[in-house]
Design an enzyme around this catalytic site. Structure first.
Site, short mmCIF file in Angstrom:
data_model
loop_
_atom_site.label_atom_id
_atom_site.label_comp_id
_atom_site.label_asym_id
_atom_site.label_seq_id
_atom_site.Cartn_x
_atom_site.Cartn_y
_atom_site.Cartn_z
N SER A 47 14.35 -27.47 23.37
CA SER A 47 14.33 -26.11 23.91
C SER A 47 15.58 -25.29 23.57
O SER A 47 16.03 -24.47 24.38
CB SER A 47 14.06 -26.13 25.43
OG SER A 47 12.77 -26.69 25.68
N GLU A 83 17.29 -36.00 21.38
CA GLU A 83 16.27 -35.07 21.87
C GLU A 83 15.59 -35.67 23.11
O GLU A 83 14.64 -36.46 22.97
CB GLU A 83 15.20 -34.85 20.80
CG GLU A 83 15.71 -34.24 19.52
CD GLU A 83 14.61 -33.48 18.78
OE1 GLU A 83 14.77 -32.27 18.61
OE2 GLU A 83 13.58 -34.08 18.44
N ASN A 116 12.27 -27.72 12.89
CA ASN A 116 11.09 -28.58 12.76
C ASN A 116 9.86 -27.70 12.98
O ASN A 116 9.59 -27.29 14.11
CB ASN A 116 11.17 -29.70 13.81
CG ASN A 116 9.90 -30.54 13.84
OD1 ASN A 116 9.09 -30.48 12.92
ND2 ASN A 116 9.74 -31.30 14.91
N HIS A 149 10.97 -38.94 15.55
CA HIS A 149 10.70 -37.78 16.41
C HIS A 149 9.81 -38.20 17.58
O HIS A 149 8.91 -39.04 17.43
CB HIS A 149 10.04 -36.65 15.61
CG HIS A 149 10.00 -35.37 16.39
ND1 HIS A 149 8.99 -35.10 17.28
CD2 HIS A 149 10.86 -34.33 16.44
CE1 HIS A 149 9.25 -33.92 17.85
NE2 HIS A 149 10.37 -33.44 17.36
N GLY A 186 9.93 -28.77 23.79
CA GLY A 186 8.78 -27.88 23.94
C GLY A 186 8.48 -27.48 25.38
O GLY A 186 7.43 -26.94 25.68
N GLU A 235 7.35 -36.92 18.99
CA GLU A 235 5.89 -36.79 18.83
C GLU A 235 5.35 -37.94 18.00
O GLU A 235 4.22 -38.39 18.21
CB GLU A 235 5.56 -35.43 18.22
CG GLU A 235 5.73 -34.32 19.26
CD GLU A 235 6.26 -33.01 18.72
OE1 GLU A 235 6.11 -32.74 17.52
OE2 GLU A 235 6.84 -32.25 19.52
N LYS A 269 6.81 -28.60 12.64
CA LYS A 269 5.68 -29.41 13.13
C LYS A 269 4.41 -29.07 12.34
O LYS A 269 4.49 -28.81 11.14
CB LYS A 269 5.48 -29.18 14.63
CG LYS A 269 6.78 -29.25 15.42
CD LYS A 269 6.57 -29.34 16.88
CE LYS A 269 7.90 -29.22 17.60
NZ LYS A 269 7.95 -29.84 18.88
N GLY A 289 10.07 -24.90 18.64
CA GLY A 289 9.44 -23.61 18.92
C GLY A 289 10.22 -22.39 18.45
O GLY A 289 9.66 -21.50 17.80
C1 PEP Z 1 11.56 -30.56 18.26
O1 PEP Z 1 10.39 -30.45 17.92
O2 PEP Z 1 12.28 -31.39 17.69
C2 PEP Z 1 12.07 -29.70 19.34
C3 PEP Z 1 13.30 -29.89 19.75
O3 PEP Z 1 11.21 -28.76 19.84
P1 PEP Z 1 11.60 -27.54 20.83
O4 PEP Z 1 12.81 -26.87 20.23
O5 PEP Z 1 10.39 -26.65 20.82
O6 PEP Z 1 11.90 -28.12 22.15
#
Ligand code: PEP
Length: 251
Positions: free
Chosen positions: A215, A170, A8, A97, A176, A99, A10, A237
């Site tokens: 993460s 998630e 992703n 998601h 993040g 966000e 973003k 990330g």
């Molecule tokens: C995500 O944006 O779905 C995500 C899991 O981000 P990160 O890997 O940065 O935690």
């Protein structure tokens, strides 16, 4: 069932940056990609065609839209439809998601409408769920996940092809933050998710992929992907650099 290794991106990367990262990923991972793995990138809209072109003709690599609206076309300024995403090469769409839930204010009902509309429109959908830290501390993980799943999938037809719907667990507190969920937490949440999916769709839910996100990094991916009921990962990330995402994809 192939493991789905999803990125992703973003709201990061210009057209040139996205294409360069996609090309690096192909150079590092395409020739070595095991037959039981699939790579998926969710770029932002303006880079979608650029990344789709880089992936053109490469087995096991595809792109998806990070979001879409629940209409085919019309007076919906700023929105985009599944049909438009498909016209530039998108195979997947992302819904629920954290966000979009917690920053952009989408609720379970709307996420559910989006999930079923995307599937109806021919997209494969990755539908995200996950609890906040206060839910976990209050012992409400299963309650939150069950509610998100039941409302989010209530309009999905029972006869859906299980390959077309994946669920990404998630935990919001792991996205993040660098704080990855532990193996026990992942095992429990994934087993519970599978149980609820079976209660809705029957045994075919065993063929739906349940991804973990939060993460994920090259250093922890192999351990996570080996856990029961983990059928892939969704990575933010650590997917932004071709080098690190290629290590995840091949972990
Ligand atoms: C995500 O944006 O779905 C995500 C899991 O981000 P990160 O890997 O940065 O935690």
């Amino acid at each position: 069932m192939k493991k789905l290794m999803a990125a992703n991106w973003k709201m990061f990367k210009t057209w040139d940056e996205a294409r360069a990262t996609a090309q690096e990923l192909v150079d590092l991972a395409a020739a070595k990609l095991p037959g039981d793995r699939e790579v998926l990138v969710f770029p932002q809209f303006t880079a979608l065609k650029g990344v789709a072109d880089v992936f053109q003709g490469i087995d096991g690599f595809s792109v998806g839209g990070q979001d879409y609206y629940i209409k085919e076309e019309g007076a919906y300024t700023g929105e985009i439809s599944p049909k438009m995403l498909e016209s530039v090469g998108a195979v997947y769409g992302l819904t629920g998601h954290s966000e979009r839930r917690h920053v952009l204010g989408e609720d379970d009902e709307y996420i559910g409408a989006k999930t079923s509309y995307g599937l109806e429109s021919g997209l494969k959908v990755v539908f995200c769920i996950g609890e906040k830290i206060e839910d976990r501390k209050a012992g409400r993980v299963e309650e939150v996940l069950e509610h998100q799943i039941r409302v989010g999938l209530k309009n999905v037809p029972i006869n859906i092809d299980p390959e077309n719907l994946s669920i990404a667990y998630e935990p919001v507190w792991a996205i993040g933050t660098g704080e990855v969920a532990g193996p026990e937490e992942i095992l429990e949440a994934h087993a519970f998710t599978r149980k609820i999916l079976i209660s809705i769709f029957g045994e075919k839910a065993n063929e739906m992929r349940v991804l973990y996100g939060g993460s994920v990094k090259p250093a922890n991916c192999a351990e996570i992907i080996a856990l029961d009921n983990v059928d892939g990962v969704l990575v933010g990330g650590a997917s932004l650099e071709g080098e690190s995402f290629s290590q995840i994809v091949l972990a």
